[in-house]
Write a protein that holds these residues in place. Structure first.
Motif, PDB file in Angstrom:
ATOM      1  N   ASN A 119       0.823  -1.217   0.000  1.00 45.43           N
ATOM      2  CA  ASN A 119       0.000   0.000   0.000  1.00 45.43           C
ATOM      3  C   ASN A 119       0.855   1.265   0.000  1.00 45.43           C
ATOM      4  OD1 ASN A 119      -2.489  -1.295  -0.128  1.00 45.43           O
ATOM      5  ND2 ASN A 119      -2.629  -1.486   2.094  1.00 45.43           N
ATOM      6  N   ILE A 122       2.390   1.715  -3.438  1.00 48.53           N
ATOM      7  CA  ILE A 122       1.404   2.278  -4.368  1.00 48.53           C
ATOM      8  C   ILE A 122       1.308   3.789  -4.169  1.00 48.53           C
ATOM      9  CG2 ILE A 122      -1.078   2.387  -4.860  1.00 48.53           C
ATOM     10  CD1 ILE A 122      -1.089  -0.711  -4.429  1.00 48.53           C
ATOM     11  N   SER A 126       2.581   6.455  -7.066  1.00 47.17           N
ATOM     12  CA  SER A 126       1.573   7.408  -7.548  1.00 47.17           C
ATOM     13  C   SER A 126       2.093   8.837  -7.434  1.00 47.17           C
ATOM     14  CB  SER A 126       0.275   7.245  -6.762  1.00 47.17           C
ATOM     15  OG  SER A 126      -0.287   5.965  -7.004  1.00 47.17           O
ATOM     16  N   LEU A 133       1.901  -1.024 -11.994  1.00 46.94           N
ATOM     17  CA  LEU A 133       2.900  -1.877 -11.354  1.00 46.94           C
ATOM     18  C   LEU A 133       2.833  -3.243 -12.009  1.00 46.94           C
ATOM     19  CD1 LEU A 133       2.560  -1.030  -7.556  1.00 46.94           C
ATOM     20  CD2 LEU A 133       4.448  -0.453  -9.095  1.00 46.94           C
ATOM     21  N   LEU A 151      -6.692  -5.757  -3.552  1.00 47.53           N
ATOM     22  CA  LEU A 151      -6.558  -4.346  -3.924  1.00 47.53           C
ATOM     23  C   LEU A 151      -7.809  -3.858  -4.631  1.00 47.53           C
ATOM     24  CD1 LEU A 151      -2.894  -4.301  -5.305  1.00 47.53           C
ATOM     25  CD2 LEU A 151      -3.675  -3.385  -3.114  1.00 47.53           C
ATOM     26  N   TYR A 153      -7.732  -1.980  -7.201  1.00 48.16           N
ATOM     27  CA  TYR A 153      -7.365  -1.654  -8.574  1.00 48.16           C
ATOM     28  C   TYR A 153      -7.562  -2.842  -9.514  1.00 48.16           C
ATOM     29  CZ  TYR A 153      -5.175   2.163  -6.095  1.00 48.16           C
ATOM     30  OH  TYR A 153      -4.961   3.231  -5.278  1.00 48.16           O
ATOM     31  N   LEU A 170      -3.164   1.365 -11.610  1.00 46.91           N
ATOM     32  CA  LEU A 170      -3.435   2.260 -10.479  1.00 46.91           C
ATOM     33  C   LEU A 170      -4.351   3.422 -10.862  1.00 46.91           C
ATOM     34  CD1 LEU A 170       0.168   2.362  -8.977  1.00 46.91           C
ATOM     35  CD2 LEU A 170      -1.739   0.873  -8.331  1.00 46.91           C
TER      36      LEU A 170
END
Length: 175
Positions: A119, A122, A126, A133, A151, A153, A170
């Motif tokens: 997390n 990510i 971002s 990823l 997740l 996403y 993402l």
């Protein structure tokens, strides 16, 4: 939260152990050597897709001397013991995407360390305008499958024999 050289996050695992997350530093080389010894052969095999008895000097430099823009690495420590690493390395020919890897020492698996590292990774990528990823793993690595599937996403999976390649988008949430 900004993941820069000042990033330092502490939290407790469900079993009460304190973990510190921060960006990797060049002086973490010895921690990487010792941390690898905390991983079982199976954990090492799953992460590196082969045996890895030790890191070479060049590998230690590569793993710890990151620019944190194109090569971001977040480490997890319990005291002085390195217990986890999540990293993303931007593709030169596809700057909006990065290859990523994750490893957690056996003594901290099933404690949410991998999920916390992923997390934060990510969030970090971002902030650096990385939108995808990408990774490859063994098709039998059920723990990572479950973590990725949890997740929010969209993730594209491709299975080829005993390996799976995947890309986490993402920019697109499921739902």
């Amino acid at each position: 939260m900004t993941l820069d050289e000042n990033y330092n996050e502490k939290y407790k695992t469900p079993d009460g152990r304190e973990v510190t997350l921060r960006l990797v530093r060049p002086d973490d080389k010895l921690a990487f050597v010792i941390g690898l010894e905390e991983c079982s052969p199976q954990t090492i095999y799953n992460r590196f897709m082969g045996a890895k008895p030790r890191f070479t000097r060049a590998e230690l430099e590569y793993l710890t001397e990151c620019d944190h823009q194109n090569h971001l690495a977040i480490v997890a420590f319990h005291g002085d013991l390195l217990i986890g690493v999540a990293r993303a390395i931007r593709y030169k020919d596809r700057p909006e995407a990065a290859d990523f890897g994750l490893i957690v020492a056996d003594c901290f698996q099933r404690q949410g360390v991998g999920r916390k590292l992923l997390n934060r990774l990510i969030e970090g990528v971002s902030e650096r305008n990385i939108q995808y990823l990408c990774a490859e793993m063994f098709a039998t690595n059920n723990r990572v499958f479950a973590m990725i599937d949890d997740l929010v996403y969209v993730t594209d999976w491709i299975r080829i024999g005993s390996t799976v390649s995947f890309e986490i988008d993402l920019t697109t949430k499921r739902g």
